[in-house]
Structure formats: C-alpha cells, structure tokens
Design a protein around this motif. Structure first.
Motif, mmCIF file in Angstrom:
data_model
loop_
_atom_site.group_PDB
_atom_site.id
_atom_site.type_symbol
_atom_site.label_atom_id
_atom_site.label_comp_id
_atom_site.label_asym_id
_atom_site.label_seq_id
_atom_site.Cartn_x
_atom_site.Cartn_y
_atom_site.Cartn_z
ATOM 1 N N LEU A 100 0.801 -1.203 0.030
ATOM 2 C CA LEU A 100 -0.066 -0.028 -0.009
ATOM 3 C C LEU A 100 0.784 1.172 -0.050
ATOM 4 O O LEU A 100 0.671 2.215 -0.636
ATOM 5 N N ASP A 101 1.939 1.328 0.794
ATOM 6 C CA ASP A 101 2.745 2.221 0.995
ATOM 7 C C ASP A 101 3.470 2.540 -0.602
ATOM 8 O O ASP A 101 3.621 3.750 -1.041
ATOM 9 N N ARG A 102 3.816 1.449 -1.264
ATOM 10 C CA ARG A 102 4.440 1.686 -2.598
ATOM 11 C C ARG A 102 3.326 2.226 -3.449
ATOM 12 O O ARG A 102 3.781 3.092 -4.290
ATOM 13 N N HIS A 103 2.231 1.774 -3.492
ATOM 14 C CA HIS A 103 0.915 2.366 -4.314
ATOM 15 C C HIS A 103 0.967 3.831 -4.093
ATOM 16 O O HIS A 103 0.976 4.563 -5.041
ATOM 17 N N ILE A 104 1.060 4.141 -2.766
ATOM 18 C CA ILE A 104 0.811 5.926 -2.615
ATOM 19 C C ILE A 104 2.032 6.583 -3.363
ATOM 20 O O ILE A 104 1.909 7.527 -3.878
ATOM 21 N N ARG A 109 -1.513 9.054 -4.873
ATOM 22 C CA ARG A 109 -2.987 9.195 -4.644
ATOM 23 C C ARG A 109 -3.047 8.446 -2.980
ATOM 24 O O ARG A 109 -2.323 7.552 -2.822
ATOM 25 N N VAL A 110 -4.161 9.121 -2.452
ATOM 26 C CA VAL A 110 -4.456 8.261 -1.067
ATOM 27 C C VAL A 110 -5.233 7.134 -1.303
ATOM 28 O O VAL A 110 -5.773 6.921 -2.315
ATOM 29 N N ILE A 111 -5.212 5.931 -0.307
ATOM 30 C CA ILE A 111 -6.044 4.813 -0.397
ATOM 31 C C ILE A 111 -7.519 5.152 -0.379
ATOM 32 O O ILE A 111 -7.826 5.771 0.827
ATOM 33 N N ALA A 116 -9.103 -0.234 -4.468
ATOM 34 C CA ALA A 116 -9.048 -0.792 -6.053
ATOM 35 C C ALA A 116 -7.778 -1.751 -6.228
ATOM 36 O O ALA A 116 -7.028 -1.194 -6.610
ATOM 37 N N VAL A 117 -8.111 -2.825 -6.193
ATOM 38 C CA VAL A 117 -7.125 -3.889 -6.347
ATOM 39 C C VAL A 117 -6.376 -3.806 -7.761
ATOM 40 O O VAL A 117 -5.305 -4.038 -7.816
ATOM 41 N N LYS A 118 -7.195 -3.684 -8.805
ATOM 42 C CA LYS A 118 -6.457 -3.433 -10.006
ATOM 43 C C LYS A 118 -5.566 -2.422 -10.201
ATOM 44 O O LYS A 118 -4.531 -2.606 -10.930
ATOM 45 N N GLU A 119 -5.744 -1.053 -9.752
ATOM 46 C CA GLU A 119 -4.922 -0.349 -9.556
ATOM 47 C C GLU A 119 -3.493 -0.516 -9.006
ATOM 48 O O GLU A 119 -2.417 -0.180 -9.424
#
Length: 280
Positions: A100-104, A109-111, A116-119
């Motif tokens: 999750l941190d890597r995605h941010i 963008r905030v979670i 949104a698992v696809k993102e």
C-alpha cells in the motif's frame, strides 16, 4: 525472492533475529546471508548442513531445492514435501502495508475503500487485471478445476500474455460469483505475487514448461482455511490484510459489522475471518 531466501528471511523474522545475529548462529558473513535472502546466491556447500537444520529441511532436500531453483523450475511441484515457510499474520500484514505504501508513492494518491485492487496490481507489480467469464474463455486450473481467479506472472502465458491476473466474473458450480468474492479472489492472487514471486524481476516460482497459470484460487476462503495448502492460506491472509488494513479498520470499528463489511467491499463472513486472524 527465491524460495530458499524467502524461507530463510521468514524464519529469521519469526524468531526476531537480525542478520548479524543469524550470521553468528550459522558462522556466516552477514552480507552472504543478505544476498541469499535477496535470491542473489545460494547457501555454500561447506555449510549446507547448518543451513538445512535452520531451514527445517534435510541436507538432501536443501541440496535438491538449490538444484531445482537454479534450473528455474517449480520447487512446490517437483519437491512437494517442502512446505512454504511459516509466516505469521503480523508478517503478512507488514507485507500488505508495504504494498500500500508503494502504491501511494508511485501514484501520489491516497488509499480509497473499497480497495481498487486493479490499480495496486498495476502500480506496484506492473500486472494487468482482466475480468472474464472463465467458462466462456475455457479458463481452468492445471487439474481442470473451476477457478475464482488465477495469476500468470512473467513466463506463464494466457493467450500469449503474461504479467496478468484473471478474475472470474461468471459462475462457480452454477452460482454467480459476487463482487465481494471477485475482490477477495483478486487480492488473493495479488498475495501470491507479493509473497511467493520475486518482486523485482517478477519471475514466477512455477513450472516454466506449463502453459497453465502459476497460481490459482479454486476454492472459497473458508474451504482454504480447512484444507488449503500453506501457500494458499498465506495468499488469503494477505487478501484480508490488504483489503481490510489495520490502520483503516481502527477508524470504523465503532460501526456495525454490516457497515464495516460494506465499507471494505467484502462479505460479512470475510470480515469475521479478518477479525479472527487478529485474535489468534
């Protein structure tokens, strides 16, 4: 991360040991251990017995596992007696939080929830996600079983495509698959990628000469709890940890169970499963 490196790191973290402390135990240089954990080298032959004992394997099993990994083959399929290393739910939660941190960081963008698992599959692992009717597309497991979802990492192909998660939007045994089941199945496959594949090169720990998916979700999580393999159980726990992360769960715990389940986009049954994991 190779199976040997993953197993070594999992056991070390479970024991709360640092690399230097483990180095003392094995009489090894800590930089060598770090390279093994990162899948950049293998345990030296002269210390194979010590490593095998620490990893909970026989010397012959470890020697065979090294040969299998060097050949790029599927250790689980070729050496089924070697189980996945134990991972506590605390460790799995940490892996999910890292994702999750890597995605941010990647997206800025905030979670948002439901997740949104696809993102996340795209931003963190460069995986495409497709929702298909598996009966129409003739997607089945390597043993012909019906699937909720499946994963094709690099080197394992679906219609000449790899780096792919497929999620079944059709039926299983005549019953329509709900949106919440699709979300859990999607996150389950993401768990395989996060826990069981090399996260840098995305090289699957799979039998490379098979045309089928590397990992499959063929049963409901409640069934997996009873009869699933350790690897399947870990992937389902990862799904629980990333779909319902602790930091967000604490914010809504004062609400009703039905509200919380809807907030995270999961079934009440899956929410109870997630809460039960924290109590074990």
């Amino acid at each position: 991360m190779a199976t040997i490196g993953q197993r070594l790191k999992a056991i070390r973290e479970e024991q709360g040991a640092s690399l230097r402390r483990l180095a003392e135990t094995l009489r090894e240089d800590h930089t060598v251990l770090q390279r093994i954990e990162n899948g950049l080298r293998y345990p030296p032959k002269k210390r194979l017995k010590k490593y095998a004992r620490y990893l909970g394997l026989t010397e012959q099993q470890l020697s065979t596992l090294i040969s299998v990994e060097k050949a790029g083959l599927n250790a689980e399929e070729l050496i089924p007696g070697i189980e996945e290393p134990n991972l506590s739910f605390k460790q799995i939660k940490r892996r999910a939080e890292t994702v999750l941190d890597r995605h941010i960081k990647v997206t800025g963008r905030v979670i948002q929830f439901p997740l949104a698992v696809k993102e996340i599959a795209s931003s963190v692992f460069e995986l495409e996600s497709d929702y298909l009717d598996f009966k129409v597309e003739s997607v089945r497991g390597n043993r012909g079983e019906e699937l909720y979802a499946c994963l094709y990492p690099n080197g394992s192909y679906f219609k000449r495509r790899d780096g792919l998660i497929l999620i079944n939007k059709g039926t299983i045994r005549g019953k329509a698959i709900s949106e919440s089941e699709q979300r859990v199945s999607h996150a389950h496959e993401l768990g395989h990628m996060a826990l069981h594949c090399d996260r840098t090169r995305k090289t699957q720990l799979s039998f490379r000469f098979s045309s089928g998916p590397s990992f499959c979700s063929s049963m409901h999580f409640a069934v997996e709890r009873a009869v699933g393999s350790r690897r399947e159980s870990q992937a389902t726990k990862f799904a629980a940890a990333i779909l319902i992360p602790e930091f967000e769960l604490k914010k809504v715990m004062q609400h009703s169970r039905s509200f919380i389940a809807a907030y995270f986009g999961v079934s009440p049954e899956f929410l109870e499963y997630r809460l039960d994991l924290d109590e074990r």
